[in-house]
Design a protein around this motif. Structure first.
Motif, PDB file in Angstrom:
ATOM      1  N   ARG A  30       0.837  -1.211   0.000  1.00  0.00           N
ATOM      2  CA  ARG A  30       0.000   0.000   0.000  1.00  0.00           C
ATOM      3  C   ARG A  30       0.870   1.258   0.000  1.00  0.00           C
ATOM      4  N   TRP A  31       1.965   1.245   0.746  1.00  0.00           N
ATOM      5  CA  TRP A  31       2.903   2.370   0.704  1.00  0.00           C
ATOM      6  C   TRP A  31       3.453   2.553  -0.701  1.00  0.00           C
ATOM      7  N   LEU A  32       3.863   1.454  -1.309  1.00  0.00           N
ATOM      8  CA  LEU A  32       4.468   1.523  -2.637  1.00  0.00           C
ATOM      9  C   LEU A  32       3.465   1.995  -3.687  1.00  0.00           C
ATOM     10  N   ASP A  33       2.255   1.488  -3.620  1.00  0.00           N
ATOM     11  CA  ASP A  33       1.217   1.917  -4.564  1.00  0.00           C
ATOM     12  C   ASP A  33       0.964   3.421  -4.455  1.00  0.00           C
ATOM     13  N   PHE A  34       0.899   3.909  -3.224  1.00  0.00           N
ATOM     14  CA  PHE A  34       0.655   5.343  -3.028  1.00  0.00           C
ATOM     15  C   PHE A  34       1.824   6.157  -3.571  1.00  0.00           C
ATOM     16  N   ALA A  35       3.042   5.709  -3.315  1.00  0.00           N
ATOM     17  CA  ALA A  35       4.219   6.438  -3.792  1.00  0.00           C
ATOM     18  C   ALA A  35       4.231   6.535  -5.314  1.00  0.00           C
ATOM     19  N   LEU A  36       3.936   5.430  -5.983  1.00  0.00           N
ATOM     20  CA  LEU A  36       3.952   5.419  -7.449  1.00  0.00           C
ATOM     21  C   LEU A  36       2.855   6.299  -8.033  1.00  0.00           C
ATOM     22  N   ALA A  37       1.716   6.369  -7.348  1.00  0.00           N
ATOM     23  CA  ALA A  37       0.594   7.169  -7.848  1.00  0.00           C
ATOM     24  C   ALA A  37       0.735   8.651  -7.521  1.00  0.00           C
ATOM     25  N   ASN A  38       1.674   9.012  -6.645  1.00  0.00           N
ATOM     26  CA  ASN A  38       1.764  10.400  -6.178  1.00  0.00           C
ATOM     27  C   ASN A  38       3.181  10.967  -6.264  1.00  0.00           C
ATOM     28  N   THR A  39       3.983  10.451  -7.179  1.00  0.00           N
ATOM     29  CA  THR A  39       5.365  10.934  -7.275  1.00  0.00           C
ATOM     30  C   THR A  39       5.428  12.443  -7.511  1.00  0.00           C
ATOM     31  N   HIS A  40       4.440  12.991  -8.190  1.00  0.00           N
ATOM     32  CA  HIS A  40       4.434  14.423  -8.507  1.00  0.00           C
ATOM     33  C   HIS A  40       4.158  15.292  -7.281  1.00  0.00           C
TER      34      HIS A  40
END
Length: 202
Positions: free
Chosen positions: A163-173
């Motif tokens: 879940r941490w990784l998914d959020f990071a990838l979706a919010n890099t900007h």
């Protein structure tokens, strides 16, 4: 004297053999401590290329999101930044009950994203957070990532790393303090609050 063994995990893939031997010699006089050198977890390329503020931060920050995968899913792991000084016996941190939280963490030194702290509302960090995060999101930013105690079993149960990784990838900007932003927002549950006196930052 406690009947414990302190396992010091060094997460760094580019240490020379000379440096490793030097660290072992430093720890050797302490009979209850041993060093384990671990390769850093592999990061998705999208994260590495998307980091803001590369002059100050590096891809290694994201290792905190994947660190639990380096260990068996039981017990606790304490992660410290290199500029974090802990006051006390680190073994005591493993006895803290998190009451269902995936980790324990201390509040930040100041709430830059709320307009507080040395630079107040004019600080570049505050402006960034106001532009890119809602009031509701900023109110949930209670982690300070300098010292984190992971509850490995609870992290496994809640699938927190994914879940941490998914959020990071979706919010890099949007990420500014990368791993701290992710850990603040990816899970609905807040961390277990640790006292201010637990550590300081050099």
């Amino acid at each position: 004297e406690k009947d414990v063994v302190y396992e010091l995990n060094i997460i760094a893939g580019d240490l020379s053999e000379e440096s490793k031997q030097m660290l072992k010699r430093i720890v050797e006089p302490f009979g209850q401590a041993r060093i384990v050198f671990r390769e850093p977890p592999k990061l998705p390329g999208e994260l590495i290329g998307a980091i803001s503020g590369k002059s100050h931060y590096s891809a290694a920050l994201f290792h905190k999101l994947l660190l639990p995968r380096l260990f068996e899913p039981n017990g606790k792991v304490v992660a410290l930044d290199v500029d974090t000084v802990y006051f006390g016996d680190v073994a005591d941190l493993h006895q803290i009950e998190f009451r269902g939280c995936v980790a324990g963490a201390r509040e930040p030194l100041y709430w830059g994203w709320r307009g507080e702290g040395p630079l107040g509302a004019n600080g570049p960090g505050t402006r960034h957070y106001k532009r890119r995060y809602s009031d509701s999101e900023r109110s949930r930013m209670t982690w300070s990532a300098g010292l984190i105690i992971y509850d490995l079993a609870e992290i496994e149960r809640r699938n927190a790393v994914a879940r941490w990784l998914d959020f990071a990838l979706a919010n890099t900007h949007r990420l500014m303090l990368p791993e701290q932003d992710v850990m603040n927002l990816a899970l609905a549950e807040p961390p277990y609050p640790l006292p201010w006196s637990i550590c300081t930052y050099a």
